[in-house]
Design an enzyme around this catalytic site. Structure first.
Site, mmCIF file in Angstrom:
data_model
loop_
_atom_site.group_PDB
_atom_site.id
_atom_site.type_symbol
_atom_site.label_atom_id
_atom_site.label_comp_id
_atom_site.label_asym_id
_atom_site.label_seq_id
_atom_site.Cartn_x
_atom_site.Cartn_y
_atom_site.Cartn_z
ATOM 1 C CD1 TRP A 1 6.758 19.039 23.205
ATOM 2 C CD2 TRP A 1 6.894 19.149 20.982
ATOM 3 N NE1 TRP A 1 6.816 20.372 22.840
ATOM 4 C CE2 TRP A 1 6.894 20.462 21.494
ATOM 5 C CE3 TRP A 1 6.961 18.979 19.580
ATOM 6 C CZ2 TRP A 1 6.964 21.598 20.667
ATOM 7 C CZ3 TRP A 1 7.035 20.108 18.765
ATOM 8 C CH2 TRP A 1 7.034 21.388 19.317
ATOM 9 C CG ASP B 1 11.706 14.502 22.569
ATOM 10 O OD1 ASP B 1 12.674 15.199 22.941
ATOM 11 O OD2 ASP B 1 10.675 14.983 22.044
ATOM 12 C CE LYS C 1 11.672 23.569 23.650
ATOM 13 N NZ LYS C 1 11.210 22.318 23.098
HETATM 14 C C1 LIG Z 1 10.474 21.722 21.976
HETATM 15 C C2 LIG Z 1 10.317 20.263 21.937
HETATM 16 C C3 LIG Z 1 10.312 19.549 20.731
HETATM 17 C C4 LIG Z 1 10.460 20.220 19.394
HETATM 18 O O1 LIG Z 1 11.756 20.618 19.252
HETATM 19 P P1 LIG Z 1 12.325 21.287 17.900
HETATM 20 O O2 LIG Z 1 13.787 21.293 18.180
HETATM 21 O O3 LIG Z 1 11.711 22.647 17.817
HETATM 22 O O4 LIG Z 1 11.944 20.428 16.758
HETATM 23 C C5 LIG Z 1 10.198 18.179 20.796
HETATM 24 N N1 LIG Z 1 10.080 17.539 21.961
HETATM 25 C C6 LIG Z 1 10.068 18.184 23.138
HETATM 26 C C7 LIG Z 1 9.937 17.422 24.420
HETATM 27 C C8 LIG Z 1 10.193 19.574 23.165
HETATM 28 O O5 LIG Z 1 10.188 20.230 24.330
#
Ligand SMILES: *Cc1c(COP(=O)(O)O)cnc(C)c1O
Length: 355
Positions: free
Chosen positions: A98, A166, A190
């Site tokens: 990511w 993020d 998540k």
């Molecule tokens: C799952 C995840 C993403 C991607 O997320 P989407 O909402 O599917 O674009 C990005 N960063 C992290 C840390 C993630 O766990």
């Protein structure tokens, strides 16, 4: 009874599923899915969801909360575009899939990316430390929890530069000092709610200051803040269910209580992984994630036997991501210690049978 260790979309409390289901059938006489997002009933939902985010994380004054679309994946682009300033350069930490995604999207919008720390040399099984954070760049970006590899930053990156994070897979799992960040973003699915919404917590000071000549209306955070997160139709079901989940979190002691439950769950599982001769952790020591534990069998020929055992116990989603192999147990807020105990019991029994 199922025990959902899936990495995302996430497990949510059963009460939240039930209340969300009720609202699909009856939300003040209509289905939640057919009400206008401009109706006062839904505007109240959006406002409550925003204020519960602020309450849960003690968000200081001078920050706005948004529920946008496009996932954390579009968050890579949005954060880079909105933080671009004079130098059009930024420092990124590469801790896996990511983080790399964020680096690629920053490059795609014209940012000169300085990857000043990386754990790629060991397939991302650790958090890089003691790296020198660059000066003279527009901002710094990192990924607080690496969902795929099972590593997690224990400390916030120390810098005077604007900081972007993020937090998709560990937001609301513990308290975090929001005042250190300029943008926090997280896909809802998540630890917050159903897929569809992407949470942004944005320092108002940064709005409208991008140096990018490419700035589509939807990607400019200022437009969303000006419209109270209603620039266009928001993902109503995801926002509503996230609101229910935030209510549930706060009624159950907030992120502080969630953090101690998460500590206890992680401790129980890592203790078993470390003491059981048939398993080994994919990550060592302090870098291990409390949300996503990655681990491997010490003897691969026993794989089918172990897989049969956990499947029969009602455990779901334990298969590791292909980039690590083995197993990954995601222990988001709604996963109970009882579910972790079911897993550790299976691991013990498996070892007794093969001892
Ligand atoms: C799952 C995840 C993403 C991607 O997320 P989407 O909402 O599917 O674009 C990005 N960063 C992290 C840390 C993630 O766990």
């Amino acid at each position: 009874m199922k025990h959902n260790f899936g990495a995302g979309p996430c497990i949510l409390p059963q009460d939240v599923f039930q209340d969300a289901a009720k609202a699909v059938l009856d939300f003040n006489g209509l289905s939640l899915l057919e009400v206008s997002h401009r109706s006062s009933d839904f505007v109240a939902v959006m406002e409550e969801a925003q204020s519960l985010v602020k309450k849960a994380l003690n968000v200081p004054n001078g920050y706005s909360v948004l529920f946008l679309q496009g996932g954390a994946s579009l968050g890579f682009t949005i954060s880079a575009l909105n933080m671009m300033r004079n130098t059009k350069s930024a420092g990124y930490i590469n801790t896996g899939t990511w983080a790399k995604g964020a680096i690629n999207e920053a490059k795609a919008v014209g940012i000169d990316v300085n990857v000043f720390a990386s754990s790629e040399d060991q397939n991302f099984n650790y958090i890089p430390k003691n790296s020198i954070v660059p000066n003279g760049v527009d901002f710094i970006h990192y990924t607080s929890n690496n969902t795929i590899f099972g590593t997690q930053f224990q400390e916030i990156i120390n810098t005077d530069l604007p900081l972007v994070c993020d937090m998709s897979s560990d937001i609301f799992s513990k308290q975090v000092d929001v005042s250190k960040f300029d943008i926090i973003y997280a896909g809802a699915q998540k630890n917050l709610g159903p897929a569809g919404a992407t949470l942004f917590i944005v320092k108002d000071e940064i709005l409208g200051k991008s140096s990018s000549s490419f700035m589509p209306k939807y990607l400019n955070l200022k437009n969303h803040v000006d419209k109270g997160s209603m620039l266009n139709t928001p993902p109503v079901f995801s926002v509503y269910t996230s609101m229910l989940n935030l209510r549930h979190l706060i009624e159950n002691g907030g992120v502080t209580a969630a953090a101690s439950r998460n500590e206890a769950k992680a401790k129980a599982l890592y203790n078993e992984i470390d003491s059981n001769p048939l398993f080994k952790s994919a990550v060592q020591g302090i870098d291990r994630s409390k949300m996503n534990a990655t681990f491997l069998l010490t003897n691969d020929t026993l794989k089918d036997q172990f897989d049969t055992m956990w499947n029969e116990a009602g455990i779901i989603g334990l298969k590791g991501h292909r980039s690590v192999g083995g197993y990954r147990a995601s222990m988001y807020n709604a996963l109970t210690i009882e579910s972790v105990n079911v897993l550790t019991e299976i691991m013990k029994e498996f070892t007794r049978k093969n001892g």
